[in-house]
Every structure is written in C-alpha cells, then in structure tokens.
Scaffold this active site. Structure first.
Site, PDB file in Angstrom:
ATOM      1  N   TYR A 451      14.722  34.816   0.284  1.00 27.80           N
ATOM      2  CA  TYR A 451      14.975  33.435   0.987  1.00 27.80           C
ATOM      3  C   TYR A 451      14.349  33.438   2.347  1.00 27.80           C
ATOM      4  O   TYR A 451      13.401  32.696   2.461  1.00 27.80           O
ATOM      5  CB  TYR A 451      16.527  33.150   1.211  1.00 27.80           C
ATOM      6  CG  TYR A 451      16.862  31.796   1.559  1.00 27.80           C
ATOM      7  CD1 TYR A 451      16.818  30.702   0.831  1.00 27.80           C
ATOM      8  CD2 TYR A 451      17.264  31.547   2.780  1.00 27.80           C
ATOM      9  CE1 TYR A 451      17.183  29.410   1.240  1.00 27.80           C
ATOM     10  CE2 TYR A 451      17.276  30.485   3.444  1.00 27.80           C
ATOM     11  CZ  TYR A 451      17.334  29.121   2.400  1.00 27.80           C
ATOM     12  OH  TYR A 451      17.700  27.983   2.980  1.00 27.80           O
ATOM     13  N   SER A 531      14.465  26.673  -2.373  1.00 29.89           N
ATOM     14  CA  SER A 531      14.675  25.830  -1.246  1.00 29.89           C
ATOM     15  C   SER A 531      13.911  26.276  -0.186  1.00 29.89           C
ATOM     16  O   SER A 531      12.643  26.359  -0.289  1.00 29.89           O
ATOM     17  CB  SER A 531      16.322  25.726  -0.888  1.00 29.89           C
ATOM     18  OG  SER A 531      16.465  24.646   0.093  1.00 29.89           O
ATOM     19  N   ASP A 615      17.179  15.203  -6.376  1.00 30.36           N
ATOM     20  CA  ASP A 615      17.318  16.008  -5.477  1.00 30.36           C
ATOM     21  C   ASP A 615      16.995  15.314  -3.901  1.00 30.36           C
ATOM     22  O   ASP A 615      15.745  15.172  -3.647  1.00 30.36           O
ATOM     23  CB  ASP A 615      16.329  17.307  -5.382  1.00 30.36           C
ATOM     24  CG  ASP A 615      16.535  18.510  -4.301  1.00 30.36           C
ATOM     25  OD1 ASP A 615      17.221  18.038  -3.351  1.00 30.36           O
ATOM     26  OD2 ASP A 615      16.020  19.345  -4.603  1.00 30.36           O
ATOM     27  N   HIS A 650      19.983  19.245  -5.698  1.00 30.60           N
ATOM     28  CA  HIS A 650      19.247  20.539  -5.363  1.00 30.60           C
ATOM     29  C   HIS A 650      19.887  21.784  -5.779  1.00 30.60           C
ATOM     30  O   HIS A 650      19.155  22.893  -5.713  1.00 30.60           O
ATOM     31  CB  HIS A 650      19.751  20.513  -3.605  1.00 30.60           C
ATOM     32  CG  HIS A 650      18.839  21.293  -2.929  1.00 30.60           C
ATOM     33  ND1 HIS A 650      17.464  21.394  -2.901  1.00 30.60           N
ATOM     34  CD2 HIS A 650      19.076  22.322  -2.133  1.00 30.60           C
ATOM     35  CE1 HIS A 650      17.049  22.331  -1.989  1.00 30.60           C
ATOM     36  NE2 HIS A 650      17.946  22.892  -1.608  1.00 30.60           N
TER      37      HIS A 650
END
Length: 681
Positions: A451, A531, A615, A650
């Site tokens: 991430y 993301s 999203d 999302h």
C-alpha cells in the site's frame, strides 16, 4: 489486441509554462460516449477472461472456502446483545440480537433485504445511551453518499424521515432527542463522480423535525474544513469535533454540553494529530503525536486543555502505539515490526498486565463501555483465520469465543518475516507466506502486495483469497514499505510529497529480493495494490516494466496532476502534494504519474486494471485514462484489460458474489498470464 477505441481530444493544460496533453480528458465525463466505451471494455475483458480454462475452477474453490459461518464479537445496547452473522455466502452479514432476560434471538437488521442483489450495505450503526433508539446509514451501490434511517430499537419501526446525502459521517446521539452527523453539499446532477466535496458540515438532527431544519453546528463557510468528525463522549457531557483539511493533522474542539458555553479549541493548526479517546469528569484523555512521532496518551482538563498542560499517561516508546478503552481501562497496542503486543493500564497510567496473545499477528478489539468487564478481541495472521477471544478486564483471563471453521490448515503453511535493503539503504520488513515444501527454483507464482501511504499499516491478517492463492502453489508477499505507519510518523513522512518515490523504490526492492533469493522470477511475479496501492502498482509498472509479468492496479489514483480536482481528492495533498503547489512539485508528480508515463514502444506487464463505475472516492476516470493510454501504446502481446464492476464503489460493502467474482478473475488471470495451463492437483 483489437481494443475498444476511446475518443481522443486535443485538451492541454499548462503548469508553470509547461503544456501537458490530456487526450483522454473526455473519459472524466459520465457521457454517452464514455458509457458506450465502458460497456465495450467490460465485454472485451469478459471475452478474454472466459478463455482461461481454470477460471470456473478457481471461482468454485473460492466459493467453497468462503462458505463458512462468520460471527462477529458481540456488543451490548440496552437490554440486548447484538452480533453480526453471515451463514457463509450471504451477500451481506445480518445483524442479530438476543434479549438479556428472555434469551430470545431475532434478526434486528438484514441488509440483504435493502436491495434486490445485495449491493446496498450497512455503513454505520449508532444507538443512544439507553439503547432504545438507533440510527443506521446505508450505502447504495458502494457510494460514499449515504442515507440515515432512524428507528425505535425496541419495535424496529422507523420513527422519522430519512436523512439523505450524508458523506464521511459518523452518527452520535445526544440523549434521546437527536444526533450529530456530517455531510457536504451534494454536487450538481451528473457530477457526482467529478464535483469536489471540500466543505464539510456538522449538523444536529432533532427527532421529529425536517432535515431542512437541521442545525449547522460547525463547518461550512464560517469554518471551512474538508473533513469534520463529531462525537458525544460516553458520559454525554461533551461534544468533540475533529477538523482537518487533509488526511493527516487536525484541529480539536470541545463543547461542554452540561455546563454550556462555546466551543473551546484545544490545539490549533494542522501540524499534529490529536483525538480525545476518553473523558472522566473534568479530565480529558488525548491520544496524540504532538512531540511523539510514535504516539502517546496524555491527560488534561476541560478548565485549561491547551497542549502546554498535557501530562503523559502512557508515554511514547520506540514502537508505534494505538489505544482503546473498555471496562475502565486503557489497552495499549504496540506495533513491533508490524506485529502486535498489548499492555493493559489503569486510568492513572499504571501498568496492570502485559496480555498474553495466541501468537505473532494482528490484534483488534479490547474496546467497550466503561462498565463492561467482558471485552473481546480478535487475533489473526496470514496463515491463521481470525479467532475471537472473550477477555475479562479485571482478571486478565481470556478464552476462545468464536473460532471459524475454515477449510484451511495453518500447519501446512509457512509465514516468515525477512528484512531487505531498499535503494537508499533503508531496511524494510516483509512477510512471505506459502505452502510448506515449495522449491526456491524461481518458478513459484508470487503476488507482491502493498500500500505505502496515508500512515496505514499492513499487519498480518488472514484472507480466504490468499489461502486459495497459496493452495494453488502461490507465494503471497507483503512488504511494509514507507508511507505506511509501521514505524510511526517518520516512516509515513518518508513516503510523502517529494519523497514519494521511496515508496516505489521499496516495492521494487522487495520484488528484486524475492527474485534474487529464488522465491520467484520476473515471469512468475504479479504486482497488486488498491487505491493508493493502485498508484503504487501503476507507478512501479511504468518505472520498471521489466519487474513483473502481471500487474493489478486496483481502484488506483493514477492521474497525479488532476487527482485533487475530483470529489474528496484535494484532501490527499499531505501525502502527494499537488501540481499547483510549485514547479518542483509539479515536475516531481509528472515524473511518476502513471497516466503521464506510459511510453509507446514499451512492453508492459499483462495488466488487469480494476475499478467500479460508482467509485466516488477514487473516481474511475483515473483507471479509464490509464487503461486507454496502455491499450494505445502497448508494444507486445501482453493484454491490457479493464475490469469494471457495475453498481459498485471503492470497495466497502460489496456483495459477496461480487468479491468472489473479482478475485476469481484476478487469481486466474495471474496464473494464466504466467503460462500455467492447468491447476496442480
């Protein structure tokens, strides 16, 4: 590859004298040409995926392992004990309750009945202190825009009109009269996926009145802030407001509801994070990184709560601290190389005990009301399914409360932690997980996932998706790269703004380590992230297209010059900076922005870009533009697919079958592109 053609335009933008072409600007608009192109891309991807011989087999494996009973830790409200339960493959978990005296159990809320296909989910649930009133918010199709429904918790009957157009909000009751919530002005019709939402407002809704009459408590034009959170303390005495303009740093305000008066500002500016986690009479307990990059718990008083008066209750240590409250105690969770340790303290900061845990992994829980002595916590790691334990806060004794019956044997798997060296010499930890007995011959399918942003830490947790990947011979590797919160504020800041490339370099170094040690090789490696992690994958595959065979940029932030123009994107500037900040910042963003770094004549990995048409957090235009650029400029036969989920957002609140289908496509695409013809028996 005969890809659908997206319409091109001649749009250019000028930044500090530099003209930047944006030929696929039209894909930002929810227009008929865009919708037609999306439909064509959906059909194209499905045609390609349908040829994978073991796609259905992977989906069946996922469906089979997913089909086990899942029960949450219980919580008490009024005369009832509540808990969530999913029989196995239900689209959404159902909320049940048991009466404390009669022991009768009934369904309280069934989100599966909110919509026909189970795509409407329960977002928030809040009870008043007596437990006789409740308000819950729902998300339709994964949208961040929610509506709040108010009910009599005893009869389950609706007692007020719905509160609509609510976004990034909690629900916090004040007595029996009403509650506080937050929202923005709704963008104009047709701009929900593009219109900016940057002035948050806290409202008070009094039961029995129209939403149009709700009182503005904080925010709006008077005190414009991008993110506002409002909460009433457990003793109902204080209203607490957290106000921020970015995802890091906040102001803190408090109002004494009992004795009256205006809001008192506790800390000014946005340089530190500070949140009130508990109150006791006039005393306030604040969890903060002020003068403590690894966090500390401090105590002050409503009579003079300014930072100069703060006294340590649990001081900063060399490990990152998180704090929860329950049973009249504080529970301090310390993260040591991404692994949790827990200590229990009384309100004065005296150590009561170090809590014995079932193993090395991730802990969540130890939260509850002041009067509750029975608390719950869950434990898991990459090869241990999440088990819930009941814990007595006074005696320190714990026992298994709920152990899931997953078709997975941890004894057959290995989870090891290694430390590798990044480009600039920084040591980075990584967890590597796989089935016992693999050979380090460079031929193991490997999913490299991370991430790297927003102070978010990746700690060991079990996933049935990863279980199926490992059961089919795969390695699942997670490096704890910079930008995350594993080593506190310094680790986070080292992956922000003009240091953002540290994040990508850490990820690249993780892949090179796995290849150099024989775990895998370029032909058997896939990059994955969602993301901000989608940005990680997009930037890595354009910086180093030779690193991996497969790439999965999921719901990613991929246009770094315009991300701040959409919905809540401007709030991410603490991590990214913006192209308008300075010439240096613009040039730095441009140098790694995935949309702007796709080069013709380059062979990029086999790529499945994952996004959703609803999203409204990271708008799908990011993925659309990146996909169009890749499809236009890809040199070799590696496919570029856009997997676009309809009626989803999302990620949160998706129906179980949506999640299974996406992951079946992801696993099967990865293995197929690595040249695997059939699954090992």
């Amino acid at each position: 590859m005969n890809y659908p053609k997206a319409a091109k335009g001649n749009q250019t933008d000028t930044y500090f004298g530099t003209a930047i072409a944006d030929p696929y600007r039209g894909l930002e608009n929810d227009s008929e040409p865009t919708k037609k192109w999306v439909d064509q891309e959906v059909a194209y991807s499905q045609r390609y995926l349908s040829q994978i011989p073991f796609r259905d087999e992977i989906k069946n494996q996922l469906t089979d392992i997913w089909n086990y009973e899942k029960i949450s830790a219980p919580f008490k409200e009024g005369d009832y004990t509540y808990y969530y339960k999913n029989d196995g493959l239900q689209a959404q978990s159902v909320l049940y309750r048991t009466h404390s005296k009669t022991k009768a159990t009934e369904v309280f809320l069934d989100p599966n009945k909110f919509s026909e296909k189970g795509t409407t989910s329960l977002s928030q649930l809040s009870f008043n202190k007596k437990g006789n009133l409740a308000a819950y918010s729902i998300s339709e199709g994964g949208s961040d825009w929610n509506k709040i429904i108010i009910i009599d918790a005893i009869t389950k009957k609706q007692i007020d009109e719905n509160i609509v157009d609510v976004k990034f909000s909690g629900i916090s009751w004040k007595g029996d009269e009403g509650f506080f919530y937050s929202s923005y002005d709704k963008p104009k019709e047709g701009t929900v996926l593009s219109g900016m939402t940057d002035k948050h407002k806290v409202f008070y809704h009094k039961l029995g009145t129209k939403q149009s009459a709700d009182q503005l408590i904080f925010g709006g034009d008077e005190t414009p802030r991008r993110y506002l959170g409002a909460g009433v303390s457990e003793d109902q005495r204080y209203l607490i407001i957290s106000a921020a303009n970015a995802t890091n740093g906040n102001e803190l305000y408090i109002k004494d509801l009992k004795n009256g008066g205006d809001f008192i500002q506790i800390n000014k500016g946005f340089d530190v994070n500070a949140n009130i986690v508990d109150t006791e009479g006039d005393n306030l307990f604040i969890f903060t990184d002020k003068d403590a990059p690894n966090m500390r718990l401090v105590k002050t008083t409503i009579k003079n709560p300014s930072p100069e008066t703060w006294k340590d209750v649990i001081p900063e240590s060399e490990n990152v601290l998180a704090v929860s409250t329950g049973g009249g105690y504080f529970f301090a969770t310390y993260m040591v190389d991404a692994i949790d340790q827990v200590k229990q303290y009384d309100k004065s900061g005296k150590l009561i005990r170090e809590i014995s845990l079932p193993g090395k992994g991730n802990i969540s829980g130890f939260g509850g009301k002041e009067t509750e002595k029975e608390l719950y916590f869950s434990f898991s790691n990459y090869i241990t399914p999440g088990t819930t334990f009941k814990f007595n806060a006074d005696t320190g004794k714990s026992e298994v409360y709920q152990k899931p019956k997953v078709k997975f044997n941890p004894e057959d798997y290995v989870s090891e932690q290694v430390f590798y060296t990044s480009k600039d010499g920084t040591k980075v930890p990584m967890m590597i997980n796989y089935k016992k007995g693999i050979k380090l011959d460079g031929k193991n399918p490997t999913m490299l996932y991370s991430y790297g942003g927003f102070n978010i830490s990746l700690q060991p947790s079990f996933s049935v998706v990863n279980a199926i990947w490992m059961q089919n011979g795969g390695i699942y590797a997670v490096p704890n790269i910079r930008g995350g919160g594993e080593y506190g504020k310094k680790w986070h800041d080292a992956g922000t703004k003009l240091q953002k490339k540290n994040v990508f370099n850490d990820f690249i170094a993780a892949g090179e380590y796995l290849q150099s040690k024989g775990y895998t090789s370029k032909e058997f490696m896939a990059l994955s992230g969602r993301s901000n992690g989608g940005l990680l994958v997009g930037a890595t595959m354009t910086m180093r297209p030779d690193l991996a065979k497969v790439a999965f940029p999921g719901v990613g932030v991929l246009d770094m010059l315009r991300y701040n123009k959409f919905t809540a994107g401007a709030g991410w500037s603490y991590d990214y900076g913006t192209a308008e900040d300075s010439k240096e910042m613009f040039e730095y963003l441009k140098s790694y922005s995935p949309v702007h770094n796709v080069k013709a004549g380059t062979c990029y990995p086999s790529t499945m870009i994952i996004t959703s048409d609803h999203d409204d957090r990271v708008v799908p235009a990011h993925s659309f533009k990146f996909g169009a650029e890749l499809q236009e400029k890809q040199k070799c036969a590696n496919p570029i697919l856009l997997r676009i989920e309809k009626n989803a957002g999302h990620g949160a609140g998706r129906a179980t079958d949506q999640v299974i289908s996406e992951n079946a496509d992801l696993i099967s695409f990865a293995l197929y592109e690595m040249g695997i013809k059939q699954l090992a028996k």
